[in-house]
Design a protein around this motif. Structure first.
Motif, short mmCIF file in Angstrom:
data_model
loop_
_atom_site.label_atom_id
_atom_site.label_comp_id
_atom_site.label_asym_id
_atom_site.label_seq_id
_atom_site.Cartn_x
_atom_site.Cartn_y
_atom_site.Cartn_z
N LEU A 11 -8.45 -8.35 -4.26
CA LEU A 11 -9.37 -8.92 -5.24
C LEU A 11 -10.81 -8.95 -4.76
O LEU A 11 -11.63 -9.67 -5.31
N ALA A 12 -11.13 -8.16 -3.77
CA ALA A 12 -12.52 -8.09 -3.28
C ALA A 12 -13.37 -7.34 -4.30
O ALA A 12 -12.91 -6.39 -4.93
N PRO A 13 -14.62 -7.74 -4.48
CA PRO A 13 -15.48 -7.06 -5.44
C PRO A 13 -15.88 -5.66 -4.96
O PRO A 13 -15.75 -5.34 -3.77
N ASP A 14 -16.36 -4.86 -5.86
CA ASP A 14 -16.85 -3.53 -5.50
C ASP A 14 -18.04 -3.67 -4.56
O ASP A 14 -18.79 -4.64 -4.61
N GLY A 15 -18.22 -2.67 -3.72
CA GLY A 15 -19.33 -2.69 -2.78
C GLY A 15 -18.93 -3.09 -1.38
O GLY A 15 -19.75 -3.07 -0.47
N TYR A 16 -17.68 -3.49 -1.19
CA TYR A 16 -17.15 -3.84 0.12
C TYR A 16 -16.02 -2.89 0.49
O TYR A 16 -15.29 -2.42 -0.38
N ALA A 17 -15.86 -2.64 1.79
CA ALA A 17 -14.78 -1.76 2.26
C ALA A 17 -14.42 -2.11 3.69
O ALA A 17 -15.25 -2.61 4.45
N THR A 18 -13.17 -1.84 4.06
CA THR A 18 -12.73 -2.01 5.44
C THR A 18 -13.20 -0.81 6.26
O THR A 18 -13.70 0.18 5.73
N ARG A 19 -13.01 -0.88 7.57
CA ARG A 19 -13.39 0.26 8.43
C ARG A 19 -12.66 1.54 8.03
O ARG A 19 -13.24 2.61 7.99
N ARG A 20 -11.37 1.42 7.74
CA ARG A 20 -10.60 2.61 7.36
C ARG A 20 -11.10 3.18 6.03
O ARG A 20 -11.16 4.39 5.86
N GLN A 21 -11.41 2.30 5.10
CA GLN A 21 -11.91 2.78 3.82
C GLN A 21 -13.27 3.45 3.99
O GLN A 21 -13.55 4.47 3.36
N LEU A 22 -14.12 2.87 4.85
CA LEU A 22 -15.41 3.50 5.13
C LEU A 22 -15.21 4.87 5.75
O LEU A 22 -15.88 5.84 5.37
N ARG A 23 -14.30 4.96 6.70
CA ARG A 23 -14.05 6.24 7.37
C ARG A 23 -13.56 7.29 6.38
O ARG A 23 -13.93 8.46 6.47
N ALA A 24 -12.72 6.89 5.43
CA ALA A 24 -12.24 7.83 4.41
C ALA A 24 -13.38 8.33 3.54
O ALA A 24 -13.31 9.43 2.99
N MET A 25 -14.44 7.54 3.42
CA MET A 25 -15.61 7.95 2.65
C MET A 25 -16.63 8.71 3.50
O MET A 25 -17.68 9.08 3.02
N ARG A 43 4.42 -15.95 4.36
CA ARG A 43 5.25 -17.13 4.57
C ARG A 43 5.57 -17.30 6.05
O ARG A 43 5.91 -16.35 6.74
N ARG A 44 5.46 -18.52 6.51
CA ARG A 44 5.85 -18.92 7.87
C ARG A 44 5.08 -18.24 9.00
O ARG A 44 5.48 -18.29 10.14
N ARG A 45 4.01 -17.52 8.67
CA ARG A 45 3.22 -16.88 9.72
C ARG A 45 1.74 -16.97 9.36
O ARG A 45 1.38 -17.32 8.26
N GLU A 46 0.92 -16.58 10.31
CA GLU A 46 -0.52 -16.53 10.06
C GLU A 46 -0.81 -15.50 8.96
O GLU A 46 -0.14 -14.48 8.88
N PRO A 47 -1.83 -15.73 8.15
CA PRO A 47 -2.15 -14.75 7.12
C PRO A 47 -2.74 -13.47 7.73
O PRO A 47 -3.32 -13.49 8.81
N LEU A 48 -2.55 -12.36 7.03
CA LEU A 48 -3.18 -11.10 7.43
C LEU A 48 -4.64 -11.16 7.03
O LEU A 48 -4.97 -11.61 5.92
N VAL A 49 -5.51 -10.70 7.90
CA VAL A 49 -6.94 -10.77 7.64
C VAL A 49 -7.53 -9.37 7.78
O VAL A 49 -7.21 -8.65 8.72
N ALA A 50 -8.38 -9.00 6.84
CA ALA A 50 -9.09 -7.73 6.92
C ALA A 50 -10.58 -8.03 6.79
O ALA A 50 -10.99 -8.82 5.94
N TYR A 51 -11.38 -7.40 7.62
CA TYR A 51 -12.82 -7.61 7.58
C TYR A 51 -13.45 -6.55 6.69
O TYR A 51 -13.10 -5.37 6.75
N LEU A 52 -14.40 -6.97 5.89
CA LEU A 52 -15.07 -6.08 4.95
C LEU A 52 -16.52 -5.88 5.34
O LEU A 52 -17.19 -6.81 5.82
N TYR A 53 -17.00 -4.68 5.11
CA TYR A 53 -18.39 -4.31 5.36
C TYR A 53 -19.01 -3.83 4.06
O TYR A 53 -18.32 -3.33 3.19
N ARG A 54 -20.32 -3.97 3.97
CA ARG A 54 -21.01 -3.54 2.76
C ARG A 54 -21.19 -2.02 2.79
O ARG A 54 -21.64 -1.45 3.78
N ILE A 55 -20.84 -1.38 1.69
CA ILE A 55 -20.92 0.07 1.60
C ILE A 55 -22.37 0.54 1.58
O ILE A 55 -22.71 1.55 2.19
N ASP A 56 -23.25 -0.21 0.93
CA ASP A 56 -24.65 0.22 0.82
C ASP A 56 -25.38 0.16 2.16
O ASP A 56 -26.39 0.83 2.35
N ARG A 57 -24.87 -0.59 3.13
CA ARG A 57 -25.48 -0.65 4.46
C ARG A 57 -24.80 0.26 5.47
O ARG A 57 -25.23 0.36 6.61
#
Length: 115
Positions: A11-25, A43-57
């Motif tokens: 549910l992240a807005p447009d304009g953000y991407a992970t490292r892998r998504q940036l690399r694919a671009m 459930r019963r574990r730490e949540p998965l976290v992904a860091y997002l970077y701005r595509i325009d930068r």
């Protein structure tokens, strides 16, 4: 997670991407700080976290130079070469074994329990 904007998974807005998504671009973060975080609850574990970077930068990926290509080829050849028999096996030698599978299966290195 702190002062960063946090979004639910997918549910992240447009304009953000992970490292892998940036690399694919064909892009890289280019020194920018993490702009947002995406969390996927589990459930019963730490949540998965992904860091997002701005595509325009983001900046374009640096091109592969002949020197970098040679260094990568040399490093991969070292990972495929067995330190015991000194042959290029065509696959990366398992770090857990420390040598190729045929060398590991020979009697001096193998602890045979069937006696």
């Amino acid at each position: 997670m702190g002062a960063l904007p946090e979004y639910r998974w997918r549910l992240a807005p447009d304009g953000y991407a992970t490292r892998r998504q940036l690399r694919a671009m064909g892009l890289r973060p280019g020194g920018q700080d993490v702009a947002a975080v995406v969390c996927r609850p589990r459930r019963r574990r730490e949540p998965l976290v992904a860091y997002l970077y701005r595509i325009d930068r983001a900046r374009p990926v640096r091109p592969m130079t002949p020197g970098r290509r040679a260094a990568l080829a040399k490093a991969m050849a070292a990972r495929r070469t067995c330190p015991n028999c000194r042959t290029d096996r065509g696959y990366c030698i398992p770090r857990s074994l420390g040598m190729c599978v045929p060398c590991y299966d020979t009697p001096p290195h193998r602890k045979d329990t069937t006696s």
